[in-house]
Design a protein around this motif. Structure first.
Motif, mmCIF file in Angstrom:
data_model
loop_
_atom_site.group_PDB
_atom_site.id
_atom_site.type_symbol
_atom_site.label_atom_id
_atom_site.label_comp_id
_atom_site.label_asym_id
_atom_site.label_seq_id
_atom_site.Cartn_x
_atom_site.Cartn_y
_atom_site.Cartn_z
ATOM 1 N N PRO A 90 0.816 -1.218 0.000
ATOM 2 C CA PRO A 90 0.000 0.000 0.000
ATOM 3 C C PRO A 90 0.848 1.266 0.000
ATOM 4 C CG PRO A 90 0.161 -0.859 2.215
ATOM 5 C CD PRO A 90 0.892 -1.830 1.326
ATOM 6 N N PHE A 91 1.525 1.536 -1.109
ATOM 7 C CA PHE A 91 2.416 2.687 -1.153
ATOM 8 C C PHE A 91 1.832 3.889 -1.868
ATOM 9 C CE2 PHE A 91 6.098 1.900 1.005
ATOM 10 C CZ PHE A 91 6.530 0.611 0.796
ATOM 11 N N LEU A 92 2.125 5.014 -1.339
ATOM 12 C CA LEU A 92 1.920 6.312 -1.953
ATOM 13 C C LEU A 92 0.694 6.418 -2.846
ATOM 14 C CD1 LEU A 92 5.628 7.028 -2.909
ATOM 15 C CD2 LEU A 92 4.451 7.686 -0.844
ATOM 16 N N PRO A 93 -0.457 6.595 -2.250
ATOM 17 C CA PRO A 93 -1.661 6.769 -3.061
ATOM 18 C C PRO A 93 -1.487 7.915 -4.053
ATOM 19 C CG PRO A 93 -2.188 6.691 -0.714
ATOM 20 C CD PRO A 93 -0.701 6.741 -0.834
ATOM 21 N N TYR A 94 -2.174 7.802 -5.157
ATOM 22 C CA TYR A 94 -2.100 8.817 -6.203
ATOM 23 C C TYR A 94 -2.313 10.202 -5.606
ATOM 24 C CZ TYR A 94 -3.053 11.424 -10.434
ATOM 25 O OH TYR A 94 -3.003 12.348 -11.433
ATOM 26 N N ALA A 95 -1.503 11.152 -6.043
ATOM 27 C CA ALA A 95 -1.577 12.557 -5.620
ATOM 28 C C ALA A 95 -1.192 12.767 -4.157
ATOM 29 C CB ALA A 95 -2.954 13.146 -5.897
ATOM 30 N N THR A 96 -0.386 11.874 -3.583
ATOM 31 C CA THR A 96 0.108 12.077 -2.223
ATOM 32 C C THR A 96 1.031 13.281 -2.233
ATOM 33 O OG1 THR A 96 -0.026 9.735 -1.720
ATOM 34 C CG2 THR A 96 1.433 11.037 -0.340
ATOM 35 N N ALA A 97 0.686 14.291 -1.467
ATOM 36 C CA ALA A 97 1.458 15.525 -1.450
ATOM 37 C C ALA A 97 2.779 15.362 -0.706
ATOM 38 C CB ALA A 97 0.640 16.645 -0.814
ATOM 39 N N ASP A 98 2.786 14.577 0.365
ATOM 40 C CA ASP A 98 3.975 14.440 1.183
ATOM 41 C C ASP A 98 4.275 12.961 1.437
ATOM 42 O OD1 ASP A 98 6.092 14.704 2.898
ATOM 43 O OD2 ASP A 98 4.936 15.577 4.532
ATOM 44 N N PRO A 99 5.108 12.337 0.589
ATOM 45 C CA PRO A 99 5.389 10.914 0.772
ATOM 46 C C PRO A 99 6.062 10.615 2.108
ATOM 47 C CG PRO A 99 6.734 11.823 -1.005
ATOM 48 C CD PRO A 99 5.790 12.890 -0.573
ATOM 49 N N LEU A 100 6.813 11.574 2.643
ATOM 50 C CA LEU A 100 7.484 11.361 3.921
ATOM 51 C C LEU A 100 6.475 11.105 5.035
ATOM 52 C CD1 LEU A 100 10.576 11.750 5.109
ATOM 53 C CD2 LEU A 100 9.450 13.657 6.218
ATOM 54 N N SER A 101 5.434 11.924 5.126
ATOM 55 C CA SER A 101 4.449 11.736 6.190
ATOM 56 C C SER A 101 3.630 10.470 5.977
ATOM 57 C CB SER A 101 3.531 12.953 6.329
ATOM 58 O OG SER A 101 2.738 13.108 5.181
ATOM 59 N N TRP A 102 3.347 10.128 4.707
ATOM 60 C CA TRP A 102 2.589 8.902 4.444
ATOM 61 C C TRP A 102 3.420 7.674 4.808
ATOM 62 C CZ3 TRP A 102 2.376 4.393 1.693
ATOM 63 C CH2 TRP A 102 1.115 3.787 1.629
ATOM 64 N N LEU A 103 4.692 7.658 4.425
ATOM 65 C CA LEU A 103 5.575 6.539 4.741
ATOM 66 C C LEU A 103 5.849 6.435 6.238
ATOM 67 C CD1 LEU A 103 8.067 6.833 1.772
ATOM 68 C CD2 LEU A 103 6.610 4.870 2.259
ATOM 69 N N ALA A 104 5.743 7.553 6.953
ATOM 70 C CA ALA A 104 5.991 7.548 8.396
ATOM 71 C C ALA A 104 5.000 6.662 9.140
ATOM 72 C CB ALA A 104 5.938 8.972 8.944
ATOM 73 N N GLU A 105 3.866 6.394 8.534
ATOM 74 C CA GLU A 105 2.842 5.556 9.172
ATOM 75 C C GLU A 105 3.040 4.069 8.886
ATOM 76 O OE1 GLU A 105 -0.875 7.037 7.785
ATOM 77 O OE2 GLU A 105 -0.479 9.057 8.522
ATOM 78 N N ARG A 106 4.004 3.710 8.064
ATOM 79 C CA ARG A 106 4.204 2.319 7.670
ATOM 80 C C ARG A 106 5.004 1.539 8.715
ATOM 81 N NH1 ARG A 106 0.132 2.453 4.880
ATOM 82 N NH2 ARG A 106 0.085 4.107 6.311
ATOM 83 N N ASP A 107 4.737 0.243 8.757
ATOM 84 C CA ASP A 107 5.519 -0.720 9.531
ATOM 85 C C ASP A 107 6.138 -1.635 8.497
ATOM 86 O OD1 ASP A 107 6.422 -2.247 11.838
ATOM 87 O OD2 ASP A 107 4.941 -3.739 11.210
ATOM 88 N N MET A 108 7.390 -1.354 8.109
ATOM 89 C CA MET A 108 7.969 -2.060 6.982
ATOM 90 C C MET A 108 9.485 -2.128 7.042
ATOM 91 S SD MET A 108 7.728 0.776 3.952
ATOM 92 C CE MET A 108 8.927 -0.025 2.938
ATOM 93 N N LEU A 109 10.013 -3.025 6.221
ATOM 94 C CA LEU A 109 11.449 -3.150 6.009
ATOM 95 C C LEU A 109 11.743 -2.575 4.633
ATOM 96 C CD1 LEU A 109 14.269 -4.215 6.786
ATOM 97 C CD2 LEU A 109 13.590 -6.421 5.784
ATOM 98 N N LEU A 110 12.563 -1.551 4.601
ATOM 99 C CA LEU A 110 12.978 -0.930 3.346
ATOM 100 C C LEU A 110 14.376 -1.441 3.013
ATOM 101 C CD1 LEU A 110 12.767 1.058 1.001
ATOM 102 C CD2 LEU A 110 13.457 2.880 2.590
ATOM 103 N N VAL A 111 14.496 -2.155 1.893
ATOM 104 C CA VAL A 111 15.772 -2.721 1.464
ATOM 105 C C VAL A 111 16.305 -1.877 0.312
ATOM 106 C CG1 VAL A 111 16.950 -4.770 0.592
ATOM 107 C CG2 VAL A 111 14.992 -5.015 2.143
ATOM 108 N N LEU A 112 17.494 -1.333 0.498
ATOM 109 C CA LEU A 112 18.140 -0.497 -0.511
ATOM 110 C C LEU A 112 19.341 -1.266 -1.053
ATOM 111 C CD1 LEU A 112 18.015 2.804 1.543
ATOM 112 C CD2 LEU A 112 16.467 2.122 -0.303
ATOM 113 N N ASP A 113 19.172 -1.899 -2.190
ATOM 114 C CA ASP A 113 20.211 -2.733 -2.784
ATOM 115 C C ASP A 113 21.021 -1.890 -3.763
ATOM 116 O OD1 ASP A 113 21.776 -4.787 -3.682
ATOM 117 O OD2 ASP A 113 20.164 -5.870 -4.683
ATOM 118 N N GLY A 114 22.247 -1.552 -3.384
ATOM 119 C CA GLY A 114 23.096 -0.670 -4.191
ATOM 120 C C GLY A 114 23.056 0.752 -3.666
#
Length: 156
Positions: A90-114
């Motif tokens: 459930p990522f970034l609904p269309y027209a999300t003005a502030d992805p930082l605040s939306w992602l702040a509510e997530r309980d997730m593992l973010l994997v950055l490969d590279g």
């Protein structure tokens, strides 16, 4: 090249660049800590290890694990675009003005490969995200540590 990469079947994983004891310790570090970076000279072993960790821990997070493959310079727009295209999450609904605040509510593992390809502004954005998102964990593979507060480093 960059973007979201689907989780792979662990039966095709081959030999991991870690012993079972090391893997067990790394799984615990990710569950209890906020940031773990796997470093080393060669991308393939780093990548294989972080993807295996993500696959094993995905169910530990309400929003699962998002794997972002980074193979070229990535700034904030590229990072948020990649996060917005994760299938089944459930990522970034269309027209999300502030992805930082939306992602702040997530309980997730973010994997950055590279993660060595992340631009300085993307690293600063991720630091702000970690401050705002108590349920977020970052697992990165890179040539060198990200230099985040509280970061744990595993060298291959």
């Amino acid at each position: 090249m960059g973007g979201i990469v689907p989780m792979r079947d662990s039966s095709r994983a081959g030999t991991l660049p870690a012993t079972s004891d090391e893997l067990s310790r790394l799984l615990t570090v990710v569950r209890r800590g906020r940031v773990l970076t796997v470093t080393g000279r060669f991308r393939e072993p780093r990548s294989r290890l972080v993807r295996e960790i993500a696959e094993r821990l995905s169910s530990n997070f309400c929003d699962g694990a998002a794997v972002v493959a980074i193979g070229r310079p990535f700034g904030v727009p590229e990072l948020t675009t990649a996060l917005g295209s994760v299938q089944g999450m459930p990522f970034l609904p269309y027209a999300t003005a502030d992805p930082l605040s939306w992602l702040a509510e997530r309980d997730m593992l973010l994997v950055l490969d590279g993660a060595e390809h992340l631009a300085p502004e993307a690293l600063a954005w991720l630091r702000r995200l970690l401050t705002a998102a108590p349920g977020l964990r970052v697992l990165a593979s890179a040539r060198s540590p990200l230099a985040f507060e509280g970061e744990r480093v595993h060298r291959l």
